[in-house]
Design a protein around this motif. Sequence first.
Motif, short mmCIF file in Angstrom:
data_model
loop_
_atom_site.label_atom_id
_atom_site.label_comp_id
_atom_site.label_asym_id
_atom_site.label_seq_id
_atom_site.Cartn_x
_atom_site.Cartn_y
_atom_site.Cartn_z
N PHE A 309 -3.24 -5.01 4.82
CA PHE A 309 -2.91 -5.68 3.53
C PHE A 309 -0.95 -6.39 4.60
O PHE A 309 -1.31 -7.18 3.90
CB PHE A 309 -2.44 -5.17 2.52
CG PHE A 309 -1.77 -5.39 1.25
CD1 PHE A 309 -2.66 -6.52 0.62
CD2 PHE A 309 -0.43 -5.04 1.04
CE1 PHE A 309 -1.50 -7.87 -0.11
CE2 PHE A 309 0.01 -5.92 0.33
CZ PHE A 309 -0.84 -7.28 -0.81
N GLY A 310 -0.30 -5.08 4.38
CA GLY A 310 0.90 -5.19 5.37
C GLY A 310 1.21 -6.49 5.88
O GLY A 310 2.15 -7.16 6.65
N PRO A 311 0.30 -5.77 7.51
CA PRO A 311 1.17 -6.99 8.66
C PRO A 311 0.61 -8.26 8.22
O PRO A 311 2.08 -9.27 9.08
CB PRO A 311 -0.09 -6.58 9.63
CG PRO A 311 -0.38 -5.34 9.34
CD PRO A 311 -0.70 -4.88 7.65
N PRO A 312 0.06 -9.45 7.77
CA PRO A 312 0.09 -10.45 7.67
C PRO A 312 1.16 -10.99 6.64
O PRO A 312 2.05 -12.13 6.48
CB PRO A 312 -1.55 -10.74 7.12
CG PRO A 312 -1.93 -9.99 6.62
CD PRO A 312 -0.85 -8.64 7.26
N LEU A 313 2.03 -10.02 5.63
CA LEU A 313 2.94 -10.31 5.30
C LEU A 313 3.98 -10.85 6.11
O LEU A 313 4.97 -11.38 5.57
CB LEU A 313 3.28 -9.03 3.82
CG LEU A 313 2.09 -8.84 2.84
CD1 LEU A 313 2.35 -8.26 1.75
CD2 LEU A 313 1.79 -10.65 1.94
N ILE A 314 3.91 -9.05 7.34
CA ILE A 314 5.51 -10.07 7.98
C ILE A 314 5.65 -10.56 8.67
O ILE A 314 6.89 -11.05 8.67
CB ILE A 314 5.56 -8.09 8.63
CG1 ILE A 314 5.51 -6.58 7.60
CG2 ILE A 314 6.46 -8.00 9.43
CD1 ILE A 314 5.28 -5.66 8.53
N TRP A 315 4.35 -11.24 9.26
CA TRP A 315 3.69 -12.00 9.39
C TRP A 315 5.16 -13.32 9.25
O TRP A 315 5.70 -14.30 9.88
CB TRP A 315 2.91 -12.35 10.28
CG TRP A 315 2.51 -13.46 11.32
CD1 TRP A 315 2.92 -13.86 12.06
CD2 TRP A 315 1.56 -14.64 10.82
NE1 TRP A 315 2.23 -14.86 12.73
CE2 TRP A 315 1.77 -15.87 11.62
CE3 TRP A 315 1.41 -15.13 9.26
CZ2 TRP A 315 1.29 -17.44 11.30
CZ3 TRP A 315 1.07 -16.81 9.59
CH2 TRP A 315 0.45 -17.21 10.04
#
Length: 447
Positions: A309-315
Amino acid sequence: MNSLVTNLVPSKPDAPAYLDHALTPAQNANIVAIHFFAMYLEISIYVDGALVFPYFASTIIAWLGAFLNRSAIKKLHIYYLTSIIFMLGASSVVPFFNGNIVFSEFMLSYIQIIVSIISSYCIFIILILSSRERLVKLLSATLIFIIIGSFLERFSAIRALSDSFRSQLYPADLLYSSDYRDIQSYGTIRPRFLTREPSIVGIGAGLLISMIFLLSRMRLSWKIFGALGTSLICIAIMRSPTIIFFAVIVCYGVIALRTTKGARLSWMLAFAATLIIVGASSLLAYGDSIAGISNRSIWGGGSYILRVFGPPLIWLETLKSDALFGLGLGSFDALLPLARKAYGQYDILALFPYFKSEINGSFLISNGFWEYWIFFGLLGGSLIIFFLYRLFRIFGLRYASFPFYASVLSLQTYGGISAYRPWHMIFVFAAIAFWAQRLDTNSDVAQ
Protein backbone atom coordinates in the motif's frame (compact mmCIF):
# COMPACT_ATOMS: atom_id res chain seq x y z
CA MET A 1 18.96 -18.73 -33.68
CA ASN A 2 21.40 -15.91 -33.13
CA SER A 3 25.00 -17.06 -33.53
CA LEU A 4 25.87 -15.46 -30.20
CA VAL A 5 23.48 -17.89 -28.57
CA THR A 6 24.71 -21.00 -30.33
CA ASN A 7 28.27 -20.15 -29.35
CA LEU A 8 27.31 -20.61 -25.71
CA VAL A 9 26.31 -24.26 -25.91
CA PRO A 10 27.76 -27.40 -27.52
CA SER A 11 26.45 -27.81 -31.06
CA LYS A 12 26.16 -31.59 -30.62
CA PRO A 13 24.95 -33.61 -27.63
CA ASP A 14 28.24 -35.49 -27.42
CA ALA A 15 30.52 -32.50 -28.02
CA PRO A 16 33.17 -32.11 -25.30
CA ALA A 17 32.11 -29.35 -22.93
CA TYR A 18 35.56 -27.80 -22.80
CA LEU A 19 35.34 -26.79 -26.46
CA ASP A 20 32.74 -24.18 -25.58
CA HIS A 21 32.90 -23.73 -21.81
CA ALA A 22 34.76 -25.20 -18.89
CA LEU A 23 31.97 -27.07 -17.12
CA THR A 24 29.48 -29.69 -18.25
CA PRO A 25 25.73 -28.91 -18.18
CA ALA A 26 25.31 -31.19 -15.15
CA GLN A 27 28.08 -29.41 -13.26
CA ASN A 28 26.52 -26.04 -14.02
CA ALA A 29 23.16 -27.29 -12.74
CA ASN A 30 24.86 -28.30 -9.49
CA ILE A 31 26.34 -24.81 -9.15
CA VAL A 32 22.93 -23.18 -9.68
CA ALA A 33 21.35 -25.36 -6.98
CA ILE A 34 24.16 -24.64 -4.49
CA HIS A 35 23.96 -20.93 -5.33
CA PHE A 36 20.22 -20.89 -4.72
CA PHE A 37 20.57 -22.45 -1.29
CA ALA A 38 23.34 -20.00 -0.37
CA MET A 39 21.04 -17.14 -1.39
CA TYR A 40 18.14 -18.68 0.55
CA LEU A 41 20.32 -18.73 3.66
CA GLU A 42 21.60 -15.20 2.90
CA ILE A 43 25.10 -16.16 4.00
CA SER A 44 26.87 -12.83 4.55
CA ILE A 45 29.89 -11.41 6.37
CA TYR A 46 29.25 -9.49 9.59
CA VAL A 47 31.74 -7.64 11.76
CA ASP A 48 30.62 -6.84 15.31
CA GLY A 49 27.01 -7.37 14.21
CA ALA A 50 27.30 -4.97 11.27
CA LEU A 51 26.74 -6.20 7.71
CA VAL A 52 29.96 -5.87 5.69
CA PHE A 53 29.45 -8.12 2.64
CA PRO A 54 25.81 -9.11 1.93
CA TYR A 55 25.18 -12.40 0.10
CA PHE A 56 28.88 -13.22 0.30
CA ALA A 57 28.56 -16.96 -0.38
CA SER A 58 26.14 -16.68 -3.33
CA THR A 59 28.24 -13.87 -4.85
CA ILE A 60 31.45 -15.91 -4.68
CA ILE A 61 29.69 -18.97 -6.13
CA ALA A 62 28.28 -16.92 -9.03
CA TRP A 63 31.63 -15.30 -9.86
CA LEU A 64 33.52 -18.57 -9.57
CA GLY A 65 30.99 -20.35 -11.78
CA ALA A 66 31.25 -17.62 -14.42
CA PHE A 67 35.05 -17.81 -14.32
CA LEU A 68 34.89 -21.55 -14.96
CA ASN A 69 32.58 -20.79 -17.92
CA ARG A 70 34.56 -17.72 -18.98
CA SER A 71 34.64 -18.57 -22.69
CA ALA A 72 30.88 -17.93 -22.75
CA ILE A 73 31.40 -14.30 -21.69
CA LYS A 74 31.58 -12.05 -24.76
CA LYS A 75 32.91 -8.52 -25.20
CA LEU A 76 29.46 -7.29 -26.20
CA HIS A 77 28.07 -8.56 -22.87
CA ILE A 78 30.70 -6.54 -21.04
CA TYR A 79 29.88 -3.46 -23.11
CA TYR A 80 26.22 -3.51 -22.11
CA LEU A 81 26.99 -4.36 -18.49
CA THR A 82 29.32 -1.36 -18.42
CA SER A 83 26.59 0.82 -19.98
CA ILE A 84 24.12 -0.29 -17.30
CA ILE A 85 26.60 0.44 -14.53
CA PHE A 86 27.36 3.85 -16.05
CA MET A 87 23.65 4.72 -16.26
CA LEU A 88 23.13 3.68 -12.65
CA GLY A 89 25.66 6.29 -11.62
CA ALA A 90 24.77 8.94 -14.21
CA SER A 91 21.10 8.88 -13.26
CA SER A 92 22.06 10.14 -9.79
CA VAL A 93 23.93 13.25 -11.03
CA VAL A 94 20.83 15.47 -11.06
CA PRO A 95 19.62 14.25 -7.62
CA PHE A 96 23.15 14.90 -6.30
CA PHE A 97 23.03 18.55 -7.35
CA ASN A 98 19.48 18.79 -5.98
CA GLY A 99 20.86 17.90 -2.57
CA ASN A 100 19.03 14.57 -2.27
CA ILE A 101 22.13 12.40 -2.12
CA VAL A 102 24.53 11.80 0.75
CA PHE A 103 27.71 10.83 -1.11
CA SER A 104 28.88 8.14 1.32
CA GLU A 105 25.46 6.41 1.26
CA PHE A 106 25.33 6.69 -2.53
CA MET A 107 28.74 5.05 -2.92
CA LEU A 108 27.82 2.16 -0.63
CA SER A 109 24.62 1.55 -2.60
CA TYR A 110 26.42 2.02 -5.94
CA ILE A 111 29.13 -0.53 -5.11
CA GLN A 112 26.51 -2.97 -3.86
CA ILE A 113 24.35 -2.65 -6.97
CA ILE A 114 27.37 -3.09 -9.26
CA VAL A 115 28.31 -6.32 -7.48
CA SER A 116 24.65 -7.43 -7.58
CA ILE A 117 24.27 -6.89 -11.34
CA ILE A 118 27.57 -8.56 -12.23
CA SER A 119 26.74 -11.51 -9.96
CA SER A 120 23.28 -11.81 -11.52
CA TYR A 121 24.78 -11.81 -15.00
CA CYS A 122 27.19 -14.55 -13.88
CA ILE A 123 24.39 -16.78 -12.61
CA PHE A 124 22.48 -16.10 -15.85
CA ILE A 125 25.42 -17.47 -17.86
CA ILE A 126 25.63 -20.54 -15.61
CA LEU A 127 21.87 -21.10 -15.83
CA ILE A 128 21.67 -21.10 -19.63
CA LEU A 129 24.58 -23.54 -19.78
CA SER A 130 22.98 -25.92 -17.26
CA SER A 131 21.30 -29.25 -17.79
CA ARG A 132 17.62 -28.34 -17.66
CA GLU A 133 16.42 -31.76 -16.52
CA ARG A 134 19.01 -32.04 -13.78
CA LEU A 135 18.30 -28.49 -12.67
CA VAL A 136 14.57 -29.17 -12.35
CA LYS A 137 15.31 -32.27 -10.26
CA LEU A 138 17.70 -30.41 -7.95
CA LEU A 139 15.37 -27.44 -7.50
CA SER A 140 12.41 -29.78 -6.86
CA ALA A 141 14.39 -31.59 -4.18
CA THR A 142 15.29 -28.24 -2.62
CA LEU A 143 11.65 -27.14 -2.58
CA ILE A 144 10.54 -30.41 -0.99
CA PHE A 145 13.27 -30.02 1.64
CA ILE A 146 12.09 -26.48 2.50
CA ILE A 147 8.42 -27.54 2.61
CA ILE A 148 9.11 -30.50 4.90
CA GLY A 149 11.42 -28.45 7.08
CA SER A 150 8.85 -25.66 7.38
CA PHE A 151 6.15 -28.16 8.31
CA LEU A 152 8.31 -29.85 10.94
CA GLU A 153 9.11 -26.52 12.57
CA ARG A 154 5.72 -26.60 14.22
CA PHE A 155 7.28 -29.20 16.55
CA SER A 156 9.31 -27.56 19.28
CA ALA A 157 12.32 -29.87 18.99
CA ILE A 158 12.77 -29.15 15.27
CA ARG A 159 12.19 -25.44 15.80
CA ALA A 160 14.87 -25.42 18.49
CA LEU A 161 17.35 -26.97 16.05
CA SER A 162 16.44 -24.43 13.37
CA ASP A 163 16.72 -21.55 15.84
CA SER A 164 20.12 -22.81 16.97
CA PHE A 165 21.33 -22.86 13.37
CA ARG A 166 19.99 -19.38 12.71
CA SER A 167 21.63 -17.96 15.82
CA GLN A 168 25.01 -19.13 14.52
CA LEU A 169 24.48 -17.67 11.05
CA TYR A 170 23.00 -14.23 11.79
CA PRO A 171 23.51 -11.46 14.38
CA ALA A 172 20.89 -11.52 17.12
CA ASP A 173 19.34 -8.18 16.13
CA LEU A 174 18.55 -9.50 12.62
CA LEU A 175 16.63 -12.53 13.82
CA TYR A 176 12.86 -12.37 13.54
CA SER A 177 11.22 -12.70 16.94
CA SER A 178 7.65 -11.41 16.50
CA ASP A 179 5.91 -14.66 17.41
CA TYR A 180 3.06 -12.75 19.07
CA ARG A 181 2.43 -10.79 15.87
CA ASP A 182 2.38 -14.04 13.88
CA ILE A 183 -0.25 -15.53 16.17
CA GLN A 184 -2.36 -12.37 15.98
CA SER A 185 -2.12 -12.02 12.19
CA TYR A 186 -1.79 -15.61 10.95
CA GLY A 187 -3.12 -17.74 13.78
CA THR A 188 0.20 -19.54 14.27
CA ILE A 189 3.95 -18.98 14.44
CA ARG A 190 5.24 -18.83 10.89
CA PRO A 191 8.18 -21.10 9.99
CA ARG A 192 11.60 -19.50 9.63
CA PHE A 193 13.27 -22.68 8.43
CA LEU A 194 17.03 -22.00 8.58
CA THR A 195 16.52 -18.32 7.64
CA ARG A 196 16.41 -15.09 9.61
CA GLU A 197 12.71 -14.34 8.99
CA PRO A 198 9.53 -16.00 7.64
CA SER A 199 9.23 -13.87 4.48
CA ILE A 200 12.52 -15.28 3.16
CA VAL A 201 11.05 -18.79 3.34
CA GLY A 202 8.04 -17.71 1.27
CA ILE A 203 10.10 -15.84 -1.31
CA GLY A 204 12.48 -18.77 -1.68
CA ALA A 205 9.64 -21.24 -2.13
CA GLY A 206 7.89 -18.94 -4.60
CA LEU A 207 10.97 -18.51 -6.77
CA LEU A 208 11.54 -22.27 -6.76
CA ILE A 209 7.94 -22.87 -7.85
CA SER A 210 8.27 -20.47 -10.77
CA MET A 211 11.61 -21.93 -11.89
CA ILE A 212 10.53 -25.57 -11.59
CA PHE A 213 7.24 -25.28 -13.47
CA LEU A 214 8.50 -22.91 -16.17
CA LEU A 215 11.60 -25.01 -16.88
CA SER A 216 9.95 -28.43 -16.74
CA ARG A 217 8.57 -30.30 -19.75
CA MET A 218 4.87 -30.75 -19.11
CA ARG A 219 1.58 -29.69 -20.60
CA LEU A 220 0.42 -26.13 -20.15
CA SER A 221 -2.51 -27.14 -17.93
CA TRP A 222 -0.25 -29.27 -15.73
CA LYS A 223 2.14 -26.37 -15.28
CA ILE A 224 -0.65 -24.01 -14.22
CA PHE A 225 -2.49 -26.39 -11.89
CA GLY A 226 0.76 -27.82 -10.56
CA ALA A 227 2.07 -24.36 -9.71
CA LEU A 228 -1.22 -23.28 -8.15
CA GLY A 229 -1.54 -26.49 -6.12
CA THR A 230 2.05 -26.33 -4.88
CA SER A 231 1.61 -22.65 -4.04
CA LEU A 232 -1.48 -23.39 -1.96
CA ILE A 233 0.40 -26.08 -0.04
CA CYS A 234 3.27 -23.70 0.62
CA ILE A 235 0.94 -20.88 1.69
CA ALA A 236 -0.87 -23.21 4.07
CA ILE A 237 2.39 -24.32 5.67
CA MET A 238 4.45 -21.13 5.47
CA ARG A 239 1.66 -18.54 5.91
CA SER A 240 3.30 -16.35 3.25
CA PRO A 241 0.83 -14.70 0.83
CA THR A 242 3.75 -13.40 -1.28
CA ILE A 243 3.93 -16.86 -2.89
CA ILE A 244 0.84 -15.87 -4.88
CA PHE A 245 2.91 -13.46 -6.98
CA PHE A 246 5.14 -16.30 -8.17
CA ALA A 247 2.15 -18.49 -9.00
CA VAL A 248 0.86 -15.67 -11.20
CA ILE A 249 4.27 -15.50 -12.90
CA VAL A 250 3.94 -19.17 -13.84
CA CYS A 251 0.43 -18.64 -15.23
CA TYR A 252 1.67 -15.68 -17.28
CA GLY A 253 4.87 -17.40 -18.34
CA VAL A 254 3.33 -20.57 -19.74
CA ILE A 255 1.29 -18.42 -22.13
CA ALA A 256 3.88 -15.77 -22.98
CA LEU A 257 6.83 -18.15 -23.42
CA ARG A 258 5.50 -21.29 -25.03
CA THR A 259 3.59 -20.30 -28.18
CA THR A 260 4.00 -17.84 -31.03
CA LYS A 261 0.56 -16.44 -30.33
CA GLY A 262 1.44 -16.22 -26.65
CA ALA A 263 4.59 -14.28 -27.53
CA ARG A 264 2.49 -11.74 -29.39
CA LEU A 265 0.16 -11.47 -26.41
CA SER A 266 2.94 -11.23 -23.83
CA TRP A 267 3.18 -7.45 -23.88
CA MET A 268 -0.60 -7.14 -23.59
CA LEU A 269 -0.84 -9.67 -20.76
CA ALA A 270 2.07 -8.17 -18.87
CA PHE A 271 0.77 -4.64 -19.33
CA ALA A 272 -2.61 -5.77 -17.99
CA ALA A 273 -0.91 -7.36 -14.97
CA THR A 274 0.96 -4.11 -14.33
CA LEU A 275 -2.27 -2.12 -14.54
CA ILE A 276 -3.93 -4.48 -12.08
CA ILE A 277 -1.12 -3.99 -9.55
CA VAL A 278 -1.02 -0.22 -9.98
CA GLY A 279 -4.81 0.01 -10.10
CA ALA A 280 -5.34 -2.10 -7.00
CA SER A 281 -2.80 -0.03 -5.08
CA SER A 282 -4.45 3.20 -6.28
CA LEU A 283 -7.92 2.03 -5.30
CA LEU A 284 -6.65 1.22 -1.84
CA ALA A 285 -4.85 4.55 -1.68
CA TYR A 286 -7.93 6.57 -2.50
CA GLY A 287 -10.47 4.31 -0.83
CA ASP A 288 -12.45 5.19 2.28
CA SER A 289 -11.86 2.00 4.23
CA ILE A 290 -8.13 2.11 4.76
CA ALA A 291 -8.37 1.33 8.46
CA GLY A 292 -10.42 -1.80 7.87
CA ILE A 293 -8.22 -3.07 5.07
CA SER A 294 -4.95 -2.40 6.88
CA ASN A 295 -6.00 -4.23 10.02
CA ARG A 296 -7.12 -7.44 8.38
CA SER A 297 -5.04 -10.31 9.57
CA ILE A 298 -4.37 -11.58 6.02
CA TRP A 299 -2.26 -8.50 5.34
CA GLY A 300 -0.09 -8.99 8.39
CA GLY A 301 -0.66 -5.46 9.69
CA GLY A 302 2.10 -2.95 9.03
CA SER A 303 4.09 -5.20 6.68
CA TYR A 304 1.30 -4.91 4.12
CA ILE A 305 1.57 -1.10 4.27
CA LEU A 306 5.33 -1.19 3.76
CA ARG A 307 5.19 -3.74 0.95
CA VAL A 308 2.02 -3.01 -1.06
CA PHE A 309 0.00 0.00 0.00
CA GLY A 310 2.66 2.54 1.00
CA PRO A 311 5.32 2.43 -1.78
CA PRO A 312 3.11 3.81 -4.60
CA LEU A 313 2.07 6.64 -2.27
CA ILE A 314 5.73 7.57 -1.77
CA TRP A 315 6.30 7.36 -5.53
CA LEU A 316 3.43 9.79 -6.15
CA GLU A 317 5.09 12.24 -3.77
CA THR A 318 8.39 11.80 -5.63
CA LEU A 319 6.73 12.65 -8.95
CA LYS A 320 5.89 16.14 -7.69
CA SER A 321 9.53 17.24 -7.49
CA ASP A 322 11.85 14.55 -8.87
CA ALA A 323 9.91 12.86 -11.65
CA LEU A 324 12.67 12.42 -14.28
CA PHE A 325 15.66 11.22 -12.23
CA GLY A 326 14.09 10.38 -8.88
CA LEU A 327 15.70 10.85 -5.49
CA GLY A 328 18.96 9.19 -6.47
CA LEU A 329 20.35 5.78 -5.58
CA GLY A 330 20.43 5.10 -1.83
CA SER A 331 18.71 8.39 -0.90
CA PHE A 332 16.75 7.03 2.04
CA ASP A 333 17.29 10.28 3.97
CA ALA A 334 15.41 12.14 1.21
CA LEU A 335 12.77 9.42 1.13
CA LEU A 336 12.00 9.64 4.85
CA PRO A 337 10.05 12.97 4.85
CA LEU A 338 8.19 11.97 1.68
CA ALA A 339 7.14 8.69 3.29
CA ARG A 340 5.91 10.48 6.42
CA LYS A 341 3.97 12.97 4.29
CA ALA A 342 2.42 10.22 2.15
CA TYR A 343 1.50 8.05 5.12
CA GLY A 344 0.15 11.02 7.06
CA GLN A 345 -2.47 11.70 4.39
CA TYR A 346 -4.19 8.37 4.98
CA ASP A 347 -4.01 8.10 8.77
CA ILE A 348 -1.38 5.38 8.46
CA LEU A 349 0.76 7.07 11.10
CA ALA A 350 -2.20 6.94 13.48
CA LEU A 351 -2.69 3.22 12.79
CA PHE A 352 1.01 2.44 13.13
CA PRO A 353 2.60 5.10 15.40
CA TYR A 354 6.04 3.47 15.26
CA PHE A 355 6.27 4.55 11.60
CA LYS A 356 6.41 8.17 12.78
CA SER A 357 9.35 7.61 15.09
CA GLU A 358 11.33 5.60 12.54
CA ILE A 359 14.50 7.44 11.50
CA ASN A 360 15.66 4.94 8.86
CA GLY A 361 13.96 5.63 5.52
CA SER A 362 14.71 2.12 4.25
CA PHE A 363 12.38 0.72 6.92
CA LEU A 364 9.41 2.57 5.44
CA ILE A 365 9.46 0.81 2.07
CA SER A 366 9.76 -2.88 1.26
CA ASN A 367 9.00 -3.07 -2.45
CA GLY A 368 11.79 -3.27 -5.00
CA PHE A 369 9.60 -2.25 -7.95
CA TRP A 370 8.48 1.08 -6.52
CA GLU A 371 11.84 1.69 -4.88
CA TYR A 372 13.46 1.44 -8.32
CA TRP A 373 11.27 4.20 -9.81
CA ILE A 374 11.52 6.34 -6.67
CA PHE A 375 15.33 6.33 -6.81
CA PHE A 376 15.94 6.43 -10.59
CA GLY A 377 12.91 8.36 -11.85
CA LEU A 378 10.96 7.92 -15.08
CA LEU A 379 13.80 8.87 -17.44
CA GLY A 380 16.74 7.40 -15.54
CA GLY A 381 14.87 4.17 -14.81
CA SER A 382 13.77 3.79 -18.44
CA LEU A 383 17.31 4.23 -19.76
CA ILE A 384 18.64 1.55 -17.41
CA ILE A 385 15.90 -0.84 -18.53
CA PHE A 386 16.71 -0.09 -22.19
CA PHE A 387 20.34 -1.19 -21.82
CA LEU A 388 19.31 -4.24 -19.80
CA TYR A 389 16.79 -5.12 -22.51
CA ARG A 390 19.52 -4.78 -25.15
CA LEU A 391 21.75 -7.12 -23.13
CA PHE A 392 19.05 -9.78 -23.14
CA ARG A 393 18.43 -9.28 -26.86
CA ILE A 394 22.08 -10.13 -27.54
CA PHE A 395 21.19 -13.70 -26.66
CA GLY A 396 18.55 -13.71 -29.39
CA LEU A 397 15.63 -13.66 -26.95
CA ARG A 398 12.26 -13.24 -28.64
CA TYR A 399 10.73 -13.11 -25.17
CA ALA A 400 12.97 -10.36 -23.78
CA SER A 401 9.98 -8.58 -22.24
CA PHE A 402 9.16 -11.55 -19.99
CA PRO A 403 11.90 -11.03 -17.34
CA PHE A 404 10.84 -7.42 -16.82
CA TYR A 405 7.16 -8.10 -16.34
CA ALA A 406 7.84 -11.17 -14.23
CA SER A 407 10.00 -8.90 -12.08
CA VAL A 408 7.14 -6.42 -11.72
CA LEU A 409 5.40 -9.20 -9.81
CA SER A 410 8.37 -10.69 -7.95
CA LEU A 411 9.67 -7.31 -6.76
CA GLN A 412 6.39 -6.74 -4.92
CA THR A 413 7.73 -9.23 -2.37
CA TYR A 414 11.09 -7.72 -1.52
CA GLY A 415 12.78 -4.34 -1.06
CA GLY A 416 16.33 -3.08 -1.37
CA ILE A 417 16.94 -2.36 -5.05
CA SER A 418 20.71 -2.31 -4.48
CA ALA A 419 20.65 -5.84 -3.05
CA TYR A 420 21.49 -9.01 -4.95
CA ARG A 421 18.06 -10.66 -4.74
CA PRO A 422 16.01 -8.27 -6.96
CA TRP A 423 18.56 -8.34 -9.80
CA HIS A 424 19.03 -12.06 -9.39
CA MET A 425 15.32 -12.54 -10.03
CA ILE A 426 15.39 -10.45 -13.23
CA PHE A 427 18.30 -12.47 -14.66
CA VAL A 428 16.76 -15.78 -13.57
CA PHE A 429 13.57 -14.96 -15.45
CA ALA A 430 15.68 -13.96 -18.46
CA ALA A 431 17.36 -17.39 -18.32
CA ILE A 432 13.92 -19.03 -18.17
CA ALA A 433 12.95 -17.10 -21.33
CA PHE A 434 16.18 -18.29 -22.97
CA TRP A 435 15.36 -21.90 -22.15
CA ALA A 436 11.78 -21.56 -23.42
CA GLN A 437 13.13 -20.32 -26.73
CA ARG A 438 15.60 -23.22 -26.98
CA LEU A 439 12.81 -25.70 -26.38
CA ASP A 440 10.65 -24.01 -29.03
CA THR A 441 13.43 -24.31 -31.61
CA ASN A 442 14.21 -27.93 -30.66
CA SER A 443 17.77 -27.04 -29.73
CA ASP A 444 17.69 -28.41 -26.23
CA VAL A 445 21.06 -29.91 -25.38
CA ALA A 446 20.92 -33.60 -24.51
CA GLN A 447 21.12 -33.91 -20.80
